[in-house]
Design an enzyme around this catalytic site. Structure first.
Site, PDB file in Angstrom:
ATOM      1  N   ASP A   1       0.836  -1.454  -0.379  1.00 20.35           N
ATOM      2  CA  ASP A   1      -0.084  -0.314  -0.352  1.00 20.35           C
ATOM      3  C   ASP A   1       1.017   1.030   0.109  1.00 20.35           C
ATOM      4  O   ASP A   1       1.403   1.835   0.707  1.00 20.35           O
ATOM      5  CB  ASP A   1      -0.681  -0.160   1.039  1.00 20.35           C
ATOM      6  CG  ASP A   1      -2.573   0.894   1.418  1.00 20.35           C
ATOM      7  OD1 ASP A   1      -1.683   1.598   0.485  1.00 20.35           O
ATOM      8  OD2 ASP A   1      -3.281   0.968   2.216  1.00 20.35           O
TER       9      ASP A   1
ATOM     10  N   ASP B   1      -3.326   2.792  -6.115  1.00 19.80           N
ATOM     11  CA  ASP B   1      -1.824   2.576  -5.217  1.00 19.80           C
ATOM     12  C   ASP B   1      -1.569   1.363  -4.028  1.00 19.80           C
ATOM     13  O   ASP B   1      -1.054   1.742  -3.031  1.00 19.80           O
ATOM     14  CB  ASP B   1      -1.589   4.149  -4.247  1.00 19.80           C
ATOM     15  CG  ASP B   1      -3.581   4.137  -3.928  1.00 19.80           C
ATOM     16  OD1 ASP B   1      -4.372   3.218  -4.315  1.00 19.80           O
ATOM     17  OD2 ASP B   1      -3.351   4.750  -2.707  1.00 19.80           O
ATOM     18  N   GLU B   2      -1.994   0.262  -4.787  1.00 20.17           N
ATOM     19  CA  GLU B   2      -2.200  -0.925  -3.168  1.00 20.17           C
ATOM     20  C   GLU B   2      -2.424  -1.796  -4.534  1.00 20.17           C
ATOM     21  O   GLU B   2      -2.882  -2.210  -5.540  1.00 20.17           O
ATOM     22  CB  GLU B   2      -3.261  -0.905  -3.039  1.00 20.17           C
ATOM     23  CG  GLU B   2      -4.621  -1.123  -2.919  1.00 20.17           C
ATOM     24  CD  GLU B   2      -5.595  -0.875  -2.120  1.00 20.17           C
ATOM     25  OE1 GLU B   2      -5.071  -1.710  -0.825  1.00 20.17           O
ATOM     26  OE2 GLU B   2      -6.834  -0.948  -1.624  1.00 20.17           O
TER      27      GLU B   2
END
Length: 414
Positions: free
Chosen positions: A12, A108-109
């Site tokens: 993350d 973003d993860e």
């Protein structure tokens, strides 16, 4: 023979948009910054903020005016989605250099299954190698959760930020997770937590030990799934192809003012319908149902849905259905937020449209063309001529927002 234990990483990125801006402009490092919408309108909210801003009481979804009041030195930046997409792609390219079993779940993860990766170090040191490489090459911080399944890995990555690496084992669930309020469990939102509280489930431990029959009765299949998660059970695999499984296309907006003027409300629905139609067109998709989202001045949320018989992708049809649903459900309270989503989407090229009194003339005009195609195929072979080819369209600006999964198109060329 005992199966090999799974090792799942959940990576993350920390304050991703703000971190990308700081990497792009090093003079912003160490300062309270936030990525936000239009600061002159109430709908300007913080999309993300740096950890320096968070230390001053600033948080994501805070309104711009409130954030500036609380932190006058806060630096506000407009979103630069192309910059974030480029950083995201570079990050996932790094992850895939270690294993092809990478599943992006947002910009973003993502998950990595490193069970079969030949590591020269233990999993923690291996995670540090990945984390340090992302810092060295992209100047972006991240947190990594390590666990035997996706749920526990996701939970672990949230335990230490920024730049954390956390291991969460199944045997530690009772000690580390059960005492926590159920709202802190990944997959449980406010409305679900409220429902659980109605039958005396307040902690993750309460959920883990609840009678499955009651959970199924109150919440359906999701109740059983949440019970399994609370007990550390999650058999989902890391699936790199799930990135392409688009189920819905939607758009929403917070209104500049609490609105009761129906003409203004319909203008908003028109803009939203246009954006949704544009994104559907860019991806050559159509849907089978539509949902509208309404939030009133008291922050009460309401959704209304309708299934249609023919494929849904046209702006006017989306608009008419959205307005129809709104009129059938609006009680006159001032409106704060509106949203439109087309659900159950599929490739338009694979659909068959049902004939009706409204569209049969259009199809009748095509009959001579269809007969000609059939004759040519009979003479020269089935593949000699086709009715059309699918052309990948360039996504419009509307389709490249941070809140959709359209950025995941970047992964098709990997």
């Amino acid at each position: 023979m005992q199966s090999k234990a799974r090792i799942i990483f959940h990576l993350d990125m920390n304050s991703f948009y703000a971190s990308v801006e700081q990497a792009h402009d090093p003079s912003l490092k160490g300062k309270a910054i936030a990525v936000a919408g239009n600061p002159k309108e109430r709908r300007g909210i913080l999309v993300t903020c740096s950890y320096e801003a968070r230390a001053k009481g600033i948080y994501t979804t805070m309104s711009v005016w409130e954030a500036k009041r609380k932190c006058p030195e806060l630096i506000l930046l407009p979103p630069n989605f192309e910059r974030y997409r480029a950083a995201s792609k570079a990050m996932f390219d790094i992850l895939r250099s270690y294993t092809p079993l990478v599943e992006p779940v947002s910009i973003d993860e993502g998950y990595m299954d490193v069970s079969d990766v030949e590591m020269e170090q233990d999993p923690i040191a291996f995670a540090e190698t990945i984390q340090n490489r992302i810092i060295r090459e992209l100047d972006l911080p991240s947190s990594i959760g390590i666990a035997p399944n996706k749920f526990l890995a996701k939970t672990a990555s949230n335990m230490k930020k920024p730049m954390g690496i956390t291991v969460l084992r199944k045997r530690e669930v009772e000690e580390k997770l059960w005492p926590l309020p159920v709202i802190e469990m990944h997959g449980v939102g406010g409305s679900t937590a409220k429902k659980l509280a109605e039958f005396d489930i307040h902690t993750i431990g309460d959920l883990a030990n609840a009678t499955p029959g009651i959970l199924r009765e109150k919440l359906g299949k999701i109740g059983i799934r949440l019970s399994e998660r609370a007990n550390g059970i999650d058999n989902r695999v890391v699936d790199p192809e799930s990135v392409f499984d688009t189920k819905s296309v939607g758009n929403s907006t917070t209104l500049p003012y609490d609105e009761t003027n129906i003409e203004e409300i319909e203008k908003v629905f028109r803009r939203l319908s246009k954006k949704v139609a544009s994104r559907l067109d860019a991806k050559n998709l159509a849907g089978r149902s539509i949902t509208i989202h309404i939030r009133d001045v008291n922050w009460k949320n309401k959704t209304r849905s309708k299934t249609v018989s023919n494929r849904l992708y046209n702006e006017n049809e989306i608009f008419q259905l959205a307005v129809e649903l709104f009129h059938a459900s609006w009680n006159g309270d001032p409106i704060r937020l509106l949203g439109v989503t087309v659900n159950n989407v599929y490739d338009k090229g694979e659909s068959v449209e049902q004939l009706s009194i409204f569209n049969f003339e259009e199809h009748a005009k095509e009959e001579p063309i269809l007969k000609l195609v059939e004759q040519l195929q009979t003479k020269f072979g089935k593949d000699s001529i086709k009715r059309g080819i699918k052309v990948k369209k360039k996504a419009s600006l509307e389709s490249k927002t941070s809140f959709s999964k359209d950025f995941l198109d970047d992964h098709e060329s990997r």
